[in-house]
Write a protein that holds these residues in place. Structure first.
Motif, PDB file in Angstrom:
ATOM      1  N   TYR A  86      41.305  60.162  24.314  1.00  0.00           N
ATOM      2  CA  TYR A  86      40.977  61.592  24.227  1.00  0.00           C
ATOM      3  C   TYR A  86      42.216  62.340  23.762  1.00  0.00           C
ATOM      4  O   TYR A  86      43.277  62.270  24.393  1.00  0.00           O
ATOM      5  CB  TYR A  86      40.519  62.131  25.579  1.00  0.00           C
ATOM      6  CG  TYR A  86      40.282  63.629  25.581  1.00  0.00           C
ATOM      7  CD1 TYR A  86      39.245  64.186  24.842  1.00  0.00           C
ATOM      8  CD2 TYR A  86      41.115  64.484  26.308  1.00  0.00           C
ATOM      9  CE1 TYR A  86      39.035  65.557  24.834  1.00  0.00           C
ATOM     10  CE2 TYR A  86      40.907  65.856  26.307  1.00  0.00           C
ATOM     11  CZ  TYR A  86      39.870  66.389  25.568  1.00  0.00           C
ATOM     12  OH  TYR A  86      39.661  67.760  25.550  1.00  0.00           O
ATOM     13  N   PHE A  87      42.080  63.032  22.657  1.00  0.00           N
ATOM     14  CA  PHE A  87      43.157  63.819  22.071  1.00  0.00           C
ATOM     15  C   PHE A  87      43.146  65.183  22.754  1.00  0.00           C
ATOM     16  O   PHE A  87      42.298  66.019  22.484  1.00  0.00           O
ATOM     17  CB  PHE A  87      42.904  63.937  20.562  1.00  0.00           C
ATOM     18  CG  PHE A  87      44.061  64.460  19.746  1.00  0.00           C
ATOM     19  CD1 PHE A  87      45.023  65.299  20.278  1.00  0.00           C
ATOM     20  CD2 PHE A  87      44.172  64.107  18.408  1.00  0.00           C
ATOM     21  CE1 PHE A  87      46.060  65.786  19.513  1.00  0.00           C
ATOM     22  CE2 PHE A  87      45.211  64.595  17.624  1.00  0.00           C
ATOM     23  CZ  PHE A  87      46.159  65.433  18.180  1.00  0.00           C
ATOM     24  N   LEU A  88      44.093  65.364  23.681  1.00  0.00           N
ATOM     25  CA  LEU A  88      44.119  66.560  24.514  1.00  0.00           C
ATOM     26  C   LEU A  88      44.294  67.820  23.682  1.00  0.00           C
ATOM     27  O   LEU A  88      45.107  67.866  22.756  1.00  0.00           O
ATOM     28  CB  LEU A  88      45.261  66.456  25.526  1.00  0.00           C
ATOM     29  CG  LEU A  88      45.375  67.618  26.518  1.00  0.00           C
ATOM     30  CD1 LEU A  88      44.190  67.646  27.459  1.00  0.00           C
ATOM     31  CD2 LEU A  88      46.683  67.509  27.308  1.00  0.00           C
ATOM     32  N   THR A  89      43.546  68.824  24.044  1.00  0.00           N
ATOM     33  CA  THR A  89      43.634  70.116  23.375  1.00  0.00           C
ATOM     34  C   THR A  89      43.410  71.212  24.394  1.00  0.00           C
ATOM     35  O   THR A  89      42.965  70.954  25.515  1.00  0.00           O
ATOM     36  CB  THR A  89      42.589  70.194  22.249  1.00  0.00           C
ATOM     37  OG1 THR A  89      42.772  71.412  21.537  1.00  0.00           O
ATOM     38  CG2 THR A  89      41.183  70.170  22.792  1.00  0.00           C
ATOM     39  N   GLY A 106      33.712  46.672  11.799  1.00  0.00           N
ATOM     40  CA  GLY A 106      35.143  46.421  11.674  1.00  0.00           C
ATOM     41  C   GLY A 106      35.934  47.564  11.083  1.00  0.00           C
ATOM     42  O   GLY A 106      37.086  47.378  10.673  1.00  0.00           O
ATOM     43  N   ALA A 107      35.346  48.754  11.071  1.00  0.00           N
ATOM     44  CA  ALA A 107      36.075  49.927  10.572  1.00  0.00           C
ATOM     45  C   ALA A 107      36.982  50.516  11.644  1.00  0.00           C
ATOM     46  O   ALA A 107      37.895  51.280  11.332  1.00  0.00           O
ATOM     47  CB  ALA A 107      35.094  50.985  10.089  1.00  0.00           C
ATOM     48  N   ALA A 108      36.707  50.180  12.911  1.00  0.00           N
ATOM     49  CA  ALA A 108      37.470  50.750  14.016  1.00  0.00           C
ATOM     50  C   ALA A 108      37.393  49.818  15.216  1.00  0.00           C
ATOM     51  O   ALA A 108      36.369  49.168  15.442  1.00  0.00           O
ATOM     52  CB  ALA A 108      36.926  52.127  14.392  1.00  0.00           C
ATOM     53  N   ASP A 109      38.476  49.766  15.990  1.00  0.00           N
ATOM     54  CA  ASP A 109      38.473  49.068  17.273  1.00  0.00           C
ATOM     55  C   ASP A 109      38.186  50.039  18.406  1.00  0.00           C
ATOM     56  O   ASP A 109      38.022  49.639  19.559  1.00  0.00           O
ATOM     57  CB  ASP A 109      39.835  48.416  17.521  1.00  0.00           C
ATOM     58  CG  ASP A 109      40.155  47.362  16.461  1.00  0.00           C
ATOM     59  OD1 ASP A 109      39.335  46.453  16.258  1.00  0.00           O
ATOM     60  OD2 ASP A 109      41.216  47.485  15.817  1.00  0.00           O
ATOM     61  N   GLY A 110      38.149  51.296  18.078  1.00  0.00           N
ATOM     62  CA  GLY A 110      37.896  52.355  19.043  1.00  0.00           C
ATOM     63  C   GLY A 110      38.110  53.685  18.355  1.00  0.00           C
ATOM     64  O   GLY A 110      38.302  53.738  17.131  1.00  0.00           O
ATOM     65  N   PHE A 111      38.096  54.755  19.125  1.00  0.00           N
ATOM     66  CA  PHE A 111      38.169  56.092  18.535  1.00  0.00           C
ATOM     67  C   PHE A 111      39.012  57.023  19.399  1.00  0.00           C
ATOM     68  O   PHE A 111      39.014  56.932  20.629  1.00  0.00           O
ATOM     69  CB  PHE A 111      36.759  56.687  18.388  1.00  0.00           C
ATOM     70  CG  PHE A 111      35.857  55.869  17.510  1.00  0.00           C
ATOM     71  CD1 PHE A 111      35.841  56.053  16.131  1.00  0.00           C
ATOM     72  CD2 PHE A 111      35.046  54.884  18.052  1.00  0.00           C
ATOM     73  CE1 PHE A 111      35.028  55.276  15.319  1.00  0.00           C
ATOM     74  CE2 PHE A 111      34.224  54.098  17.257  1.00  0.00           C
ATOM     75  CZ  PHE A 111      34.214  54.299  15.885  1.00  0.00           C
ATOM     76  N   ASN A 112      39.719  57.925  18.719  1.00  0.00           N
ATOM     77  CA  ASN A 112      40.420  59.009  19.376  1.00  0.00           C
ATOM     78  C   ASN A 112      39.504  60.226  19.285  1.00  0.00           C
ATOM     79  O   ASN A 112      39.268  60.748  18.196  1.00  0.00           O
ATOM     80  CB  ASN A 112      41.756  59.261  18.663  1.00  0.00           C
ATOM     81  CG  ASN A 112      42.813  59.801  19.593  1.00  0.00           C
ATOM     82  OD1 ASN A 112      42.652  59.830  20.802  1.00  0.00           O
ATOM     83  ND2 ASN A 112      43.925  60.225  19.025  1.00  0.00           N
ATOM     84  N   ILE A 113      38.956  60.638  20.421  1.00  0.00           N
ATOM     85  CA  ILE A 113      37.941  61.692  20.432  1.00  0.00           C
ATOM     86  C   ILE A 113      38.614  63.061  20.366  1.00  0.00           C
ATOM     87  O   ILE A 113      39.502  63.367  21.154  1.00  0.00           O
ATOM     88  CB  ILE A 113      37.060  61.594  21.696  1.00  0.00           C
ATOM     89  CG1 ILE A 113      36.560  60.154  21.891  1.00  0.00           C
ATOM     90  CG2 ILE A 113      35.897  62.576  21.609  1.00  0.00           C
ATOM     91  CD1 ILE A 113      35.800  59.580  20.724  1.00  0.00           C
TER      92      ILE A 113
END
Length: 435
Positions: free
Chosen positions: A8-11, A380-387
């Motif tokens: 989680y990209f804190l904002t 295989g485009a991502a191993d996970g995501f930064n939301i």
């Protein structure tokens, strides 16, 4: 079974550039301390892998409202470490405007405070104006910044390793310090730095913090392939994302061998509604709040400070003269490629970049967002995501309450934490940096 990682990209107000103008955004934004702590606890209950904090070392009219006034991230993460037990804590630290000894010591401290949950997002600070806050006139050239960062990280690793297997209690009981040259001075003399060492804090639970990098330029990718364990990236097209991931992982194998894993996590920008029509309305509402002057200034900052003031907003973007300058080159290329594919006007690009800063926008229902994430993950485009929720708290809460349960039901994300350090929780090997 391999699982999807979630950050989680804190904002404060939200990642959208107009979020602070929306009546539903968090009051006081990044200065709302109580809300920040509350959200960290929500993330841990939802079993996110980590919380991520970016940093900015300058303020001007191009600054995102969320970065205009906010807490210093390393001190804030130290407090969050006391309020959480499992959540990873990844913080940005600049190699261009820091010294290796100080930053290595601070990150080692955070790793101790958190029982091994610290991560360092290594940045070279691509915004030219930052140098003016550090007694400089302009930033170091792009490629030279990465050469400097490479040396900075090498020194940091040597400092973290300077304690090796030294038992500080034995040194105290013997009444002798630096006994038999333990801990070891590193006596580093390089092109950019001279550091004697040793570090004045013993080795932390992970050995050193999880190493994270964000940047997809050729030089940035080379740097990531040598050092990074987690890579944040901005990708809009799944095929481009697959190629990026495969190329980077191949470079990692070449430089570090097949035993070294790397986790690639694009940023996603979800606009969620109960229906697609509602989601589109949420998207349009925020896009319409973008002030054109500010939007162009922000776009200009990503395009090497190109002067866009003389163009009509309806100008096809391909006709706009763009100079990469000394900024984040991979982001410039991404903006230009996306605009070309979509035959975008300057206004289209301005709103897209100002709104999401080049990250992947998903507009739809919770199922639509989960479907897109699953497709990128399984292909295989991502191993996970930064939301990166565009509006806080509403879109943050919708993702946690609506999307996370779908991902858990599909068996894509963790339903509980593993024991151990952040590396161990992510399924990466714990670093042993001493012999």
């Amino acid at each position: 079974m391999k699982r999807m990682k979630l950050g989680y990209f804190l904002t404060g107000f939200g990642h959208h550039v107009a979020s602070s103008r929306h009546p539903d955004s968090i009051k006081a934004g990044g200065m709302n301390f109580k809300k920040t702590i509350e959200q960290a606890k929500i993330l841990e209950r939802a079993k996110f892998d980590f919380l991520f904090m970016s940093d900015s070392l300058y303020v001007d009219k191009k600054t995102h409202p969320d970065m205009f006034t906010f807490f210093e991230p390393l001190s804030l993460m130290s407090i969050i470490a006391m309020e959480t037990k499992h959540l990873g804590l990844i913080v940005t630290g600049s190699t261009s405007f820091s010294e290796p000894f100080n930053l290595a010591r601070i990150f080692s401290s955070l790793d101790h405070y958190s029982d091994g949950r610290a991560g360092w997002n290594i940045v070279t600070s691509g915004i030219n104006a930052t140098a003016q806050n550090f007694s400089g006139k302009k930033n170091v050239d792009h490629d030279l910044r990465y050469d400097q960062a490479d040396e900075f990280v090498d020194i940091s690793k040597k400092l973290w390793d300077s304690w090796g297997d030294v038992d500080s209690q034995n040194l105290h009981e013997a009444g002798k310090f630096l006994k038999d040259e333990q801990p070891k001075p590193i006596n580093y003399e390089g092109e950019f730095y001279s550091v004697k060492g040793p570090l004045n804090i013993e080795q932390s639970p992970q050995g050193y913090p999880l190493l994270v990098q964000a940047g997809s330029s050729k030089k940035g990718t080379e740097f990531a392939s040598k050092h990074a364990e987690v890579v944040f990236t901005a990708q809009n097209d799944i095929d481009d994302a697959i190629n990026f991931a495969q190329n980077l992982k191949n470079q990692v194998v070449e430089k570090r061998g097949s035993d070294q894993e790397i986790v690639i996590m694009p940023g996603i920008f979800p606009f969620i509604g109960e229906t697609r029509v509602e989601a589109e309305a949420h998207y349009k509402e925020l896009q319409d709040l973008i002030d054109p002057e500010m939007g162009l200034e922000l776009l200009s900052s990503y395009l090497g400070d190109s002067d866009l003031s003389g163009y009509d907003l309806s100008t096809p973007f391909e006709e706009v003269e763009v100079d990469k300058g000394n900024n984040i080159q991979s982001r410039v290329d991404l903006i230009k490629d996306t605009a070309k594919k979509n035959n975008s006007t300057l206004e289209d690009v301005m709103k897209h970049v100002a709104g999401a800063r080049g990250h992947h926008i998903i507009v739809g229902t919770p199922e639509d967002v989960a479907d897109r994430m699953e497709e990128w993950f399984t292909r295989g485009a991502a191993d996970g995501f930064n939301i990166m929720p565009p509006l806080n708290p509403t879109q943050f809460e919708l993702f946690v309450d609506k999307v996370i349960p779908i991902l858990k039901e599909r068996g894509l994300v963790q339903t509980d934490y593993n024991e151990g350090t952040l590396r161990e929780k992510l399924g990466l090997s714990n670093i042993k940096i001493h012999s």
